[in-house]
Design a protein around this motif. Sequence first.
Motif, PDB file in Angstrom:
ATOM      1  N   TRP A  63      14.043  39.474  52.174  1.00 34.86           N
ATOM      2  CA  TRP A  63      14.809  40.678  51.889  1.00 34.86           C
ATOM      3  C   TRP A  63      16.299  40.453  52.132  1.00 34.86           C
ATOM      4  CZ3 TRP A  63      13.731  45.146  49.518  1.00 34.86           C
ATOM      5  CH2 TRP A  63      14.635  46.211  49.655  1.00 34.86           C
ATOM      6  N   ILE A  64      16.616  39.809  53.247  1.00 36.54           N
ATOM      7  CA  ILE A  64      18.010  39.582  53.620  1.00 36.54           C
ATOM      8  C   ILE A  64      18.115  38.241  54.354  1.00 36.54           C
ATOM      9  CG2 ILE A  64      17.791  40.776  55.848  1.00 36.54           C
ATOM     10  CD1 ILE A  64      20.888  40.865  53.528  1.00 36.54           C
ATOM     11  N   ASN A  65      19.241  37.562  54.171  1.00 40.93           N
ATOM     12  CA  ASN A  65      19.536  36.311  54.867  1.00 40.93           C
ATOM     13  C   ASN A  65      18.503  35.227  54.568  1.00 40.93           C
ATOM     14  OD1 ASN A  65      21.801  37.591  55.947  1.00 40.93           O
ATOM     15  ND2 ASN A  65      20.693  38.275  57.771  1.00 40.93           N
ATOM     16  N   SER A  66      18.383  34.230  55.443  1.00 40.08           N
ATOM     17  CA  SER A  66      17.499  33.098  55.164  1.00 40.08           C
ATOM     18  C   SER A  66      16.918  32.523  56.464  1.00 40.08           C
ATOM     19  CB  SER A  66      18.255  31.999  54.409  1.00 40.08           C
ATOM     20  OG  SER A  66      19.456  31.648  55.096  1.00 40.08           O
ATOM     21  N   ALA A  67      16.473  33.401  57.352  1.00 36.34           N
ATOM     22  CA  ALA A  67      15.917  32.962  58.630  1.00 36.34           C
ATOM     23  C   ALA A  67      14.667  32.118  58.410  1.00 36.34           C
ATOM     24  CB  ALA A  67      15.586  34.175  59.503  1.00 36.34           C
ATOM     25  N   ARG A  68      14.536  31.058  59.184  1.00 42.22           N
ATOM     26  CA  ARG A  68      13.370  30.174  59.090  1.00 42.22           C
ATOM     27  C   ARG A  68      12.241  30.755  59.945  1.00 42.22           C
ATOM     28  NH1 ARG A  68      17.942  26.866  58.931  1.00 42.22           N
ATOM     29  NH2 ARG A  68      17.947  25.329  57.219  1.00 42.22           N
ATOM     30  N   GLN A  69      11.604  31.783  59.407  1.00 43.32           N
ATOM     31  CA  GLN A  69      10.549  32.479  60.144  1.00 43.32           C
ATOM     32  C   GLN A  69       9.761  33.358  59.183  1.00 43.32           C
ATOM     33  OE1 GLN A  69      13.390  34.862  62.559  1.00 43.32           O
ATOM     34  NE2 GLN A  69      12.437  36.687  61.622  1.00 43.32           N
ATOM     35  N   TRP A  70       8.608  33.838  59.642  1.00 45.66           N
ATOM     36  CA  TRP A  70       7.884  34.847  58.891  1.00 45.66           C
ATOM     37  C   TRP A  70       8.557  36.195  59.098  1.00 45.66           C
ATOM     38  CZ3 TRP A  70       5.371  32.930  55.168  1.00 45.66           C
ATOM     39  CH2 TRP A  70       4.608  31.781  55.286  1.00 45.66           C
ATOM     40  N   ALA A  71       8.253  37.148  58.240  1.00 48.17           N
ATOM     41  CA  ALA A  71       9.015  38.394  58.147  1.00 48.17           C
ATOM     42  C   ALA A  71       8.853  39.305  59.359  1.00 48.17           C
ATOM     43  CB  ALA A  71       8.608  39.146  56.884  1.00 48.17           C
ATOM     44  N   VAL A  72       9.937  40.039  59.624  1.00 48.24           N
ATOM     45  CA  VAL A  72       9.925  41.150  60.577  1.00 48.24           C
ATOM     46  C   VAL A  72      10.501  42.366  59.859  1.00 48.24           C
ATOM     47  CG1 VAL A  72      10.094  39.709  62.632  1.00 48.24           C
ATOM     48  CG2 VAL A  72      12.187  40.446  61.475  1.00 48.24           C
ATOM     49  N   SER A  73      10.298  43.550  60.420  1.00 43.82           N
ATOM     50  CA  SER A  73      10.602  44.791  59.706  1.00 43.82           C
ATOM     51  C   SER A  73      12.084  44.985  59.382  1.00 43.82           C
ATOM     52  CB  SER A  73      10.099  45.988  60.514  1.00 43.82           C
ATOM     53  OG  SER A  73      10.713  46.037  61.782  1.00 43.82           O
ATOM     54  N   THR A  74      12.965  44.262  60.052  1.00 43.91           N
ATOM     55  CA  THR A  74      14.404  44.390  59.773  1.00 43.91           C
ATOM     56  C   THR A  74      14.814  43.676  58.498  1.00 43.91           C
ATOM     57  OG1 THR A  74      14.816  42.477  61.204  1.00 43.91           O
ATOM     58  CG2 THR A  74      15.005  44.674  62.193  1.00 43.91           C
ATOM     59  N   GLY A  75      13.875  43.000  57.834  1.00 39.91           N
ATOM     60  CA  GLY A  75      14.180  42.332  56.577  1.00 39.91           C
ATOM     61  C   GLY A  75      14.365  40.843  56.691  1.00 39.91           C
ATOM     62  N   GLU A  76      14.388  40.317  57.916  1.00 40.21           N
ATOM     63  CA  GLU A  76      14.528  38.874  58.125  1.00 40.21           C
ATOM     64  C   GLU A  76      13.201  38.170  57.901  1.00 40.21           C
ATOM     65  OE1 GLU A  76      17.274  37.250  58.875  1.00 40.21           O
ATOM     66  OE2 GLU A  76      18.670  38.796  59.560  1.00 40.21           O
ATOM     67  N   GLY A  77      13.265  36.965  57.379  1.00 36.64           N
ATOM     68  CA  GLY A  77      12.085  36.141  57.238  1.00 36.64           C
ATOM     69  C   GLY A  77      11.323  36.363  55.939  1.00 36.64           C
ATOM     70  N   ALA A  78      10.256  35.577  55.779  1.00 38.34           N
ATOM     71  CA  ALA A  78       9.488  35.543  54.528  1.00 38.34           C
ATOM     72  C   ALA A  78       8.303  36.492  54.576  1.00 38.34           C
ATOM     73  CB  ALA A  78       9.003  34.123  54.254  1.00 38.34           C
ATOM     74  N   GLY A  79       8.259  37.431  53.638  1.00 37.59           N
ATOM     75  CA  GLY A  79       7.166  38.388  53.538  1.00 37.59           C
ATOM     76  C   GLY A  79       6.641  38.464  52.125  1.00 37.59           C
ATOM     77  N   ASN A  80       6.232  39.654  51.713  1.00 40.00           N
ATOM     78  CA  ASN A  80       5.741  39.914  50.359  1.00 40.00           C
ATOM     79  C   ASN A  80       6.730  40.832  49.637  1.00 40.00           C
ATOM     80  OD1 ASN A  80       3.459  38.444  50.959  1.00 40.00           O
ATOM     81  ND2 ASN A  80       2.159  40.231  51.337  1.00 40.00           N
ATOM     82  N   GLY A  81       7.075  40.494  48.400  1.00 39.36           N
ATOM     83  CA  GLY A  81       8.051  41.286  47.667  1.00 39.36           C
ATOM     84  C   GLY A  81       7.671  41.495  46.217  1.00 39.36           C
ATOM     85  N   TRP A  82       8.086  42.639  45.660  1.00 43.97           N
ATOM     86  CA  TRP A  82       7.764  42.994  44.278  1.00 43.97           C
ATOM     87  C   TRP A  82       9.010  43.522  43.575  1.00 43.97           C
ATOM     88  CZ3 TRP A  82       4.905  44.053  48.565  1.00 43.97           C
ATOM     89  CH2 TRP A  82       3.582  43.604  48.583  1.00 43.97           C
ATOM     90  N   TYR A  83       9.301  42.987  42.379  1.00 42.30           N
ATOM     91  CA  TYR A  83      10.344  43.534  41.515  1.00 42.30           C
ATOM     92  C   TYR A  83       9.668  44.418  40.462  1.00 42.30           C
ATOM     93  CZ  TYR A  83      14.036  40.265  43.092  1.00 42.30           C
ATOM     94  OH  TYR A  83      14.971  39.568  43.827  1.00 42.30           O
ATOM     95  N   TYR A  84      10.172  45.645  40.330  1.00 36.97           N
ATOM     96  CA  TYR A  84       9.678  46.603  39.330  1.00 36.97           C
ATOM     97  C   TYR A  84      10.826  46.994  38.391  1.00 36.97           C
ATOM     98  CZ  TYR A  84       5.919  47.806  42.758  1.00 36.97           C
ATOM     99  OH  TYR A  84       4.876  47.788  43.643  1.00 36.97           O
ATOM    100  N   VAL A  85      10.468  47.384  37.169  1.00 36.02           N
ATOM    101  CA  VAL A  85      11.432  48.013  36.267  1.00 36.02           C
ATOM    102  C   VAL A  85      10.817  49.273  35.685  1.00 36.02           C
ATOM    103  CG1 VAL A  85      12.668  45.887  35.674  1.00 36.02           C
ATOM    104  CG2 VAL A  85      10.704  46.608  34.288  1.00 36.02           C
ATOM    105  N   SER A  86      11.676  50.207  35.279  1.00 35.88           N
ATOM    106  CA  SER A  86      11.198  51.478  34.717  1.00 35.88           C
ATOM    107  C   SER A  86      12.153  51.948  33.627  1.00 35.88           C
ATOM    108  CB  SER A  86      11.119  52.522  35.821  1.00 35.88           C
ATOM    109  OG  SER A  86      10.737  53.775  35.309  1.00 35.88           O
TER     110      SER A  86
END
Length: 336
Positions: A313-336
């Motif tokens: 979500w933000i930055n490039s921390a070498r870690q799995w995701a936390v709720s502040t947006g740091e780290g690698a999680g799951n993400g989806w791009y949508y259009v409407s």
Amino acid sequence: FARLKATVLNLTNAPGIGVVPQTCSVGSVVAGILPNGTLVCSAQAFANGVLGALCLQNSDCIGGLTCSDRRCLGAGGYACSSHAQCATKLAGCNAGLCGYSNCAQVRTNIANAKSGFYQLRMSTGVYADIYCDFSNVGEAWAVVWNNLRGGTGKPSTNLNMAQALNMVPTYVTPNGGLTMYASKDIESFLVYTGIMLWQGLSPNGRFRYDWAINYGQPIVQSYECAYTYFTSANSYRFVLSGCVQRIGSVIPGLCSFHTTCAGGGNYPFTATDTGSCPSSYAGTPFWYGACWSGSLWGGGEISSDGYYNGAYWINSARQWAVSTGEGAGNGWYYVS
């Protein structure tokens, strides 16, 4: 639903299922067309379990059709299977063509439409399965690109520019290797759609990025913007404006670093044959700067430079995701 007696006419002079006789017999109407090219005439349209007929379960349908969205439909998800059939106003026709072209049309034309996969007509004329999100009242979003934690064989890996721009929606499961989605669970598939196909799927010109820290976890960050359709004249830059934070409070790196919506760098779209950054991150295209902060792709499948394999979500921390947006999680791009 009552089953009414129907007259069945075989289209022996028609190529495939295309051409329909001008009329049914007096007192009946075209009720549908079977997969084998048989025209069905009935005293009442949408009866007898034929294509387009009302149904409650698969046993209400005939000829190998299945009950979906309360109508008997074929493999393509529509009563029609060619544009020529739309002269008879079969279910699934839109503006004289077979099939809807975006999720908003699905929501408008299918009563009580549920979030899930629908076969839509792309701007190129081909048909493709698209996941439509109807979870918010009055909204209709198409998932065009996503990334989930871990896994290999992802559809956006090692793409050249031609593929990155024009690839039809391509799916795999999170563990890689399959060519189609696994279920209607949004965490069950990975998808990449060429960015030049986004315009046809987004009549409102809206973009949304949702992000969760892990599988089975709620969305903790969500951002929505207006976007300008991509053109070669500006090197396919992602021009975002009028953004609002739907969930959370952290502005994504997509805006603060890669595009201009929050003072970012407004970088061009690059792929393996047009820029150096994609080759460093499993060949995935993106609006790289030098190289990324909050990239949907993160370190890529190879976890390059120690960055994790997931959506940032933000930055490039070498870690799995936390709720502040740091780290690698799951993400989806949508259009409407």
